[in-house]
Scaffold this active site. Structure first.
Site, short mmCIF file in Angstrom:
data_model
loop_
_atom_site.label_atom_id
_atom_site.label_comp_id
_atom_site.label_asym_id
_atom_site.label_seq_id
_atom_site.Cartn_x
_atom_site.Cartn_y
_atom_site.Cartn_z
CD GLU A 50 -2.85 -1.04 0.26
OE1 GLU A 50 -3.05 -0.39 -0.41
OE2 GLU A 50 -3.57 -2.38 0.07
NE ARG A 110 -16.25 -4.53 2.47
CZ ARG A 110 -16.14 -5.78 3.13
NH1 ARG A 110 -16.99 -6.64 3.04
NH2 ARG A 110 -15.03 -6.11 3.57
CB CYS A 113 -6.51 -2.55 6.64
SG CYS A 113 -6.57 -4.30 7.40
CG HIS A 140 -4.72 -5.09 2.31
ND1 HIS A 140 -5.02 -3.70 2.15
CD2 HIS A 140 -5.38 -5.26 3.38
CE1 HIS A 140 -5.88 -3.24 2.94
NE2 HIS A 140 -5.94 -4.24 3.79
N1 PCA Z 1 -8.56 -6.60 6.93
C1 PCA Z 1 -9.31 -5.46 7.34
C2 PCA Z 1 -9.12 -5.28 8.61
C3 PCA Z 1 -8.47 -6.18 9.37
C4 PCA Z 1 -7.96 -7.18 8.28
O1 PCA Z 1 -7.28 -7.96 8.36
C5 PCA Z 1 -9.29 -4.43 6.14
O2 PCA Z 1 -8.57 -4.65 5.26
O3 PCA Z 1 -9.36 -3.22 6.68
#
Ligand code: PCA
Length: 203
Positions: free
Chosen positions: A78, A88, A141, A165
Site C-alpha cells: 500500500e 462496509r 486496515c 495487504h
Molecule cells: N483486514 C481488514 C481489517 C483487518 C484485516 O485484516 C481491512 O482490510 O481493513
C-alpha cells in the site's frame, strides 16, 4: 536493526486472519533484522492504542502492518493511507462508522515511507504475485496505516512505515473459488518486504 510486524485478529465472522497466521510464523531474526510481532484488534477504537504500545516496546526502525484483503489476488504494497473511516461491515466491537475522519483536522492522506516500488520488484523477483496499491480501503486496515504514519509524522517514533495487504490463506478458500495463497508464501513475502526496506535504509 529492529522491525515490528503486526497482523490483525480475525474479523467478519471468520475464525482466522491470513495476516496473523503469517505474522505468527515469522522467525525472530532474519539476517541483521530482529523481528518483533504483535496482534492488533480489528477495532477502530482499540487498534491504534495497541499499535502504539507495541511500537513503544519494540523501538523499531521499521514498522510493517499486515492485513487480510480477501478479494485481492496478490501481495499488495500500500502506498497511501487516507483520513477516512467508512466501514462496509461492523468491526469487532460492532462499530460501523460512515464518512468519519480518523484524525479530525489531520492531513487528507499520508504516504508510506517504506520503498513501495522497490519492494514490489523484490517480491516479483522471488516469483511472488505482487502489486503496488493506491488504496488500503477505509476499514480498520487503512485506519491503522493512517495512524501509523501519523505517529511517524509527529516524530514520536523515527521509523520507516508501511502496510501490506495479503490474500486469504488456503484454509480460508471457499467453494466460491476465492483466491488464496499458501501461508508460507505470505511469510516469505513479509520477509522480502523487510529485507528490501532494510537495504533501502542502508543506502
Ligand atoms: N483486514 C481488514 C481489517 C483487518 C484485516 O485484516 C481491512 O482490510 O481493513
Amino acid at each position: 536493526m529492529k522491525a515490528l510486524v503486526t497482523g490483525f485478529e480475525p474479523f467478519g465472522g471468520e475464525s482466522i486472519n491470513a495476516s496473523l497466521e503469517a505474522v505468527r510464523r515469522l522467525p525472530p531474526r532474519l539476517g541483521a533484522i530482529e523481528i518483533m510481532t504483535a496482534a492488533l484488534p480489528t477495532s477502530y477504537a482499540r487498534s491504534l492504542g495497541a499499535l502504539e504500545t507495541a511500537i513503544a516496546r519494540a523501538e523499531p526502525q521499521i514498522v510493517l502492518c499486515v492485513g487480510q484483503a480477501g478479494e485481492r489476488v496478490a501481495l499488495c504494497v500500500e502506498r497511501l493511507a487516507v483520513n477516512i473511516q467508512d466501514a462496509r461491515i461492523p468491526d469487532n466491537d460492532g462499530a460501523q462508522p460512515v464518512d468519519r475522519p480518523i484524525v479530525p483536522g489531520g492531513p487528507a492522506a499520508y504516504l508510506a515511507t517504506l520503498p513501495a516500488r522497490v519492494t514490489v520488484a523484490a517480491l516479483r523477483a522471488a516469483e511472488l504475485p505482487a502489486q503496488l496499491s493506491m488504496s488500503a480501503g477505509t476499514f480498520v486496515c487503512n485506519h491503522v496505516f493512517y495512524g501509523l504514519m501519523h505517529f511517524a509524522a509527529a516524530r514520536r517514533h523515527p521509523f520507516r512505515g508501511g502496510f501490506l495487504h495479503v490474500p486469504c490463506v488456503l484454509q480460508q478458500a471457499r467453494s466460491g473459488g476465492e483466491h488464496s495463497m499458501p501461508v508460507e508464501d505470505i511469510v516469505r513475502g513479509i520477509e522480502i518486504v523487510l529485507e528490501a526496506t532494510a537495504q533501502a535504509r542502508d543506502t
